[in-house]
Scaffold this motif. Structure first.
Motif, mmCIF file in Angstrom:
data_model
loop_
_atom_site.group_PDB
_atom_site.id
_atom_site.type_symbol
_atom_site.label_atom_id
_atom_site.label_comp_id
_atom_site.label_asym_id
_atom_site.label_seq_id
_atom_site.Cartn_x
_atom_site.Cartn_y
_atom_site.Cartn_z
ATOM 1 N N ASN A 171 10.686 4.330 6.358
ATOM 2 C CA ASN A 171 11.707 3.517 5.694
ATOM 3 C C ASN A 171 11.203 2.960 4.369
ATOM 4 O O ASN A 171 11.953 2.878 3.392
ATOM 5 N N THR A 172 9.941 2.574 4.314
ATOM 6 C CA THR A 172 9.369 2.059 3.072
ATOM 7 C C THR A 172 9.293 3.167 2.029
ATOM 8 O O THR A 172 9.576 2.934 0.849
ATOM 9 N N ILE A 173 8.915 4.365 2.458
ATOM 10 C CA ILE A 173 8.875 5.499 1.533
ATOM 11 C C ILE A 173 10.259 5.755 0.955
ATOM 12 O O ILE A 173 10.421 5.893 -0.260
ATOM 13 N N LYS A 174 11.258 5.796 1.834
ATOM 14 C CA LYS A 174 12.629 6.052 1.364
ATOM 15 C C LYS A 174 13.096 4.989 0.377
ATOM 16 O O LYS A 174 13.675 5.302 -0.652
ATOM 17 N N ALA A 175 12.837 3.724 0.699
ATOM 18 C CA ALA A 175 13.266 2.642 -0.182
ATOM 19 C C ALA A 175 12.559 2.700 -1.529
ATOM 20 O O ALA A 175 13.181 2.492 -2.578
ATOM 21 N N THR A 176 11.277 3.007 -1.518
ATOM 22 C CA THR A 176 10.519 3.062 -2.769
ATOM 23 C C THR A 176 10.949 4.252 -3.613
ATOM 24 O O THR A 176 11.063 4.141 -4.836
ATOM 25 N N VAL A 177 11.203 5.379 -2.966
ATOM 26 C CA VAL A 177 11.677 6.550 -3.708
ATOM 27 C C VAL A 177 13.031 6.252 -4.343
ATOM 28 O O VAL A 177 13.269 6.596 -5.505
ATOM 29 N N VAL A 198 0.846 -1.197 0.000
ATOM 30 C CA VAL A 198 0.000 0.000 0.000
ATOM 31 C C VAL A 198 0.884 1.250 0.000
ATOM 32 O O VAL A 198 0.651 2.191 -0.777
ATOM 33 N N VAL A 199 1.899 1.266 0.843
ATOM 34 C CA VAL A 199 2.800 2.420 0.926
ATOM 35 C C VAL A 199 3.564 2.584 -0.383
ATOM 36 O O VAL A 199 3.692 3.701 -0.907
ATOM 37 N N GLN A 200 4.046 1.474 -0.948
ATOM 38 C CA GLN A 200 4.802 1.560 -2.202
ATOM 39 C C GLN A 200 3.942 2.101 -3.339
ATOM 40 O O GLN A 200 4.396 2.934 -4.117
ATOM 41 N N GLU A 201 2.716 1.632 -3.421
ATOM 42 C CA GLU A 201 1.818 2.131 -4.472
ATOM 43 C C GLU A 201 1.520 3.610 -4.278
ATOM 44 O O GLU A 201 1.453 4.371 -5.253
#
Length: 122
Positions: free
Chosen positions: A105-111, A62-65
């Motif tokens: 952390n998920t936001i940073k990794a996806t960005v 969900v966060v990645q999308e």
């Protein structure tokens, strides 16, 4: 005399033998059921853990999308990083069970992943 021998010796001996056999059988059955109960408990724990992993992966997705969507919108509307970050947080607010740190952390990794694809395509 025979009746007395039967009543005083043989019946108690046979009764004790049957009682012993029943007790041995009960202990064997209890041991078997206890071993199966341990197996059932281990299987239940494994299911709980796998459900937790699946839920975590779903929340992470969900966060990645949301990040990918905001990155695309940010490209179209020329948003800066702070605005994009706040938009992602708006999109995922209340939709995941992740902690703030896990979301960050998920936001940073996806960005980083999205930006990696940008540099490869240029």
């Amino acid at each position: 005399m025979n009746t007395m021998i039967v009543n005083s010796i043989i019946i108690p001996v046979v009764g004790a033998g049957i009682g012993t056999i029943l007790e041995i059988g009960r202990r064997q059955l209890k041991g078997y059921l206890d071993s199966k109960q341990d197996l059932i408990q281990k299987q239940q724990e494994a299911i709980k853990q796998s459900m937790g992993i699946e839920l975590y992966n779903k929340d992470k997705q969900v966060v990645q999308e949301a990040v990918k969507t905001v990155e695309q919108l940010g490209k179209e509307f020329d948003w800066d990083g702070t605005l994009k970050h706040s938009k992602v947080l708006e999109f995922v607010a209340g939709k995941t069970g992740l902690s703030d740190t896990e979301i960050y952390n998920t936001i940073k990794a996806t960005v980083l992943e999205v930006n990696k694809y940008k540099t490869v395509q240029k």
